[in-house]
Design a protein around this motif. Sequence first.
Motif, PDB file in Angstrom:
ATOM      1  N   UNK A 143      -9.280  -0.860 -10.530  1.00 42.00           N
ATOM      2  CA  UNK A 143      -8.966   0.316 -11.347  1.00 42.00           C
ATOM      3  C   UNK A 143      -7.505   0.360 -11.766  1.00 42.00           C
ATOM      4  N   UNK A 144      -6.617  -0.279 -10.966  1.00 44.12           N
ATOM      5  CA  UNK A 144      -5.179  -0.152 -11.208  1.00 44.12           C
ATOM      6  C   UNK A 144      -4.698  -0.988 -12.383  1.00 44.12           C
ATOM      7  N   UNK A 145      -5.504  -1.928 -12.846  1.00 41.01           N
ATOM      8  CA  UNK A 145      -5.131  -2.720 -14.022  1.00 41.01           C
ATOM      9  C   UNK A 145      -3.787  -3.414 -13.876  1.00 41.01           C
ATOM     10  N   UNK A 146      -3.527  -3.996 -12.702  1.00 44.71           N
ATOM     11  CA  UNK A 146      -2.287  -4.742 -12.504  1.00 44.71           C
ATOM     12  C   UNK A 146      -1.124  -3.898 -12.034  1.00 44.71           C
ATOM     13  N   UNK A 147      -1.278  -2.583 -12.094  1.00 44.51           N
ATOM     14  CA  UNK A 147      -0.210  -1.732 -11.563  1.00 44.51           C
ATOM     15  C   UNK A 147      -0.397  -1.567 -10.050  1.00 44.51           C
ATOM     16  N   UNK A 148       0.504  -0.810  -9.432  1.00 44.66           N
ATOM     17  CA  UNK A 148       0.467  -0.685  -7.975  1.00 44.66           C
ATOM     18  C   UNK A 148      -0.624   0.269  -7.499  1.00 44.66           C
ATOM     19  N   UNK A 149      -1.014   0.073  -6.254  1.00 43.44           N
ATOM     20  CA  UNK A 149      -1.948   0.984  -5.586  1.00 43.44           C
ATOM     21  C   UNK A 149      -1.196   1.702  -4.471  1.00 43.44           C
ATOM     22  N   UNK A 150      -1.324   3.010  -4.447  1.00 40.60           N
ATOM     23  CA  UNK A 150      -0.670   3.791  -3.397  1.00 40.60           C
ATOM     24  C   UNK A 150      -1.725   4.262  -2.402  1.00 40.60           C
ATOM     25  N   UNK A 151      -1.422   4.099  -1.099  1.00 41.70           N
ATOM     26  CA  UNK A 151      -2.232   4.736  -0.068  1.00 41.70           C
ATOM     27  C   UNK A 151      -1.548   6.071   0.197  1.00 41.70           C
ATOM     28  N   UNK A 152      -2.183   7.153  -0.229  1.00 39.99           N
ATOM     29  CA  UNK A 152      -1.491   8.435  -0.274  1.00 39.99           C
ATOM     30  C   UNK A 152      -1.337   9.125   1.076  1.00 39.99           C
ATOM     31  N   UNK A 153      -2.323   8.997   1.930  1.00 37.73           N
ATOM     32  CA  UNK A 153      -2.287   9.679   3.223  1.00 37.73           C
ATOM     33  C   UNK A 153      -3.677  10.162   3.552  1.00 37.73           C
ATOM     34  N   UNK A 154      -3.839  10.928   4.652  1.00 43.02           N
ATOM     35  CA  UNK A 154      -2.796  11.267   5.618  1.00 43.02           C
ATOM     36  C   UNK A 154      -2.498  10.140   6.576  1.00 43.02           C
ATOM     37  N   UNK A 155      -1.905  10.513   7.687  1.00 45.91           N
ATOM     38  CA  UNK A 155      -1.408   9.538   8.641  1.00 45.91           C
ATOM     39  C   UNK A 155      -2.499   8.604   9.155  1.00 45.91           C
ATOM     40  N   UNK A 156      -3.666   9.139   9.418  1.00 40.96           N
ATOM     41  CA  UNK A 156      -4.715   8.284   9.993  1.00 40.96           C
ATOM     42  C   UNK A 156      -5.221   7.268   8.969  1.00 40.96           C
ATOM     43  N   UNK A 157      -5.312   7.707   7.717  1.00 42.35           N
ATOM     44  CA  UNK A 157      -5.725   6.788   6.660  1.00 42.35           C
ATOM     45  C   UNK A 157      -4.681   5.691   6.480  1.00 42.35           C
ATOM     46  N   UNK A 158      -3.419   6.068   6.424  1.00 38.24           N
ATOM     47  CA  UNK A 158      -2.347   5.078   6.274  1.00 38.24           C
ATOM     48  C   UNK A 158      -2.361   4.098   7.437  1.00 38.24           C
ATOM     49  N   UNK A 159      -2.505   4.614   8.651  1.00 37.81           N
ATOM     50  CA  UNK A 159      -2.490   3.749   9.823  1.00 37.81           C
ATOM     51  C   UNK A 159      -3.641   2.741   9.779  1.00 37.81           C
ATOM     52  N   UNK A 160      -4.776   3.148   9.268  1.00 37.35           N
ATOM     53  CA  UNK A 160      -5.901   2.223   9.165  1.00 37.35           C
ATOM     54  C   UNK A 160      -5.567   1.062   8.215  1.00 37.35           C
ATOM     55  N   UNK A 161      -4.908   1.360   7.099  1.00 36.54           N
ATOM     56  CA  UNK A 161      -4.520   0.301   6.163  1.00 36.54           C
ATOM     57  C   UNK A 161      -3.407  -0.576   6.747  1.00 36.54           C
ATOM     58  N   UNK A 162      -2.477   0.026   7.484  1.00 41.52           N
ATOM     59  CA  UNK A 162      -1.417  -0.764   8.120  1.00 41.52           C
ATOM     60  C   UNK A 162      -2.003  -1.690   9.181  1.00 41.52           C
ATOM     61  N   UNK A 163      -2.906  -1.164   9.982  1.00 37.62           N
ATOM     62  CA  UNK A 163      -3.504  -1.980  11.052  1.00 37.62           C
ATOM     63  C   UNK A 163      -4.243  -3.172  10.482  1.00 37.62           C
ATOM     64  N   UNK A 164      -4.843  -2.984   9.299  1.00 36.16           N
ATOM     65  CA  UNK A 164      -5.593  -4.071   8.676  1.00 36.16           C
ATOM     66  C   UNK A 164      -4.706  -4.982   7.835  1.00 36.16           C
TER      67      UNK A 164
END
Lengths: 216, 216
Positions: A143-164
């Motif tokens: 969907x981003x068409x070459x632009x950046x993707x932001x993981x917006x939050x919250x903390x638990x969602x961000x931590x899941x992406x960091x852990x992976x």
Amino acid sequence: MTRVRVDLNISLDGFATTTDQTPENPFGDDWGRLTRDYTVTRTFRQRVLHDTTGEGTTGVDDAYAERYFAELGAEIMGAGMFGLHANPDDPDWRGWWGDEPPFGFPVLVLTHAPRAPIVFANGTEFHFLTATPAEALARARELAGGRDVRIGGGAETVRAFLRDGLVDDLHVAIVPILLGRGVRLWDDLRGLERDYSVTSEAAESGVVHTTFRRGA
Amino acid sequence: MTRVRVDLNISLDGFATTTDQTPENPFGDDWGRLTRDYTVTRTFRQRVLHDTTGEGTTGVDDAYAERYFAELGAEIMGAGMFGLHANPDDPDWRGWWGDEPPFGFPVLVLTHAPRAPIVFANGTEFHFLTATPAEALARARELAGGRDVRIGGGAETVRAFLRDGLVDDLHVAIVPILLGRGVRLWDDLRGLERDYSVTSEAAESGVVHTTFRRGA
């Protein structure tokens, strides 16, 4: 090339998500203290409050606020950040952000109870899906068409992406307050710094901006 | 006038005391990572390692290391920092610091099992006592002769003095690593910042020095 980015405000004791919300005070008091220096920047006032006066701070905090909004093509957020947990019984809930949500691109909301997409005139589209972090990111990249993707939050969602291992740039604005309660960002992330170069910069406000950057 | 001071190295996720010690590795690995940028300063090399070559870093980290050693008249530390927990059965244990402990003034060690004082030729004297934070501080003020009193550590001891409102200057060197284990400095200190002015400065090493200062 798409980079996967995170920007969070955390307290000095590491809390990124607050837990003092009540029905009468739906954001709680801690959230305002965590985001105060960000919400007084000129960029936040323009982009979120639609303030065209040009008022607001223009120092280091504002420079990071500008980067927060730059180059984005899609965002992923948790159900809690969108507000599904706070409004479980309202099928018409459209998020916290009014009629002009400050995105202008597709936003994927991770939830175990998907609902129909919500499309706004300014280009913001909320899509609801049940997916692993990697699956959601693959969809967001399309969907981003070459632009950046932001993981917006919250903390638990961000931590899941960091852990992976899915995040390229992690920026935390560390606010010099101790909340003593909330959801911690850093739990279970021992050694995260090994994959990144880490730099810090102190803002005029007292906020410290720490950035984890990978392979740039 | 005597000020009550704390200086600690903590990880970005808030751990001030490490818990990965083993009989074979009595300091563990985490401690070295937490103190690395401090132990390579010129001041640490001179004051603790008795290195007279003048080698060591001389930037922001060293400026804080100099302040760490300046103007002190007495120190208070917990039994764990002195090493009583690691050496419970050794009545002749004299601390980690060899024959020239880097104090040169009286050090009060808080313990439920007091033992006889230990006096070194360089002016360092370890006295062991059972006392509340306020009681220990009153005794340390007497011994300090108008100079400052340092609460040396570990994290639990420092937190007890902070909770009781006894600390004037709290300096934390925040190291950009995530340990994920250890003893947290910040637990149960919500709102601490209200009694202080808080400033931060980033060092060349990547360490962020954050200082809570009261009524100066």
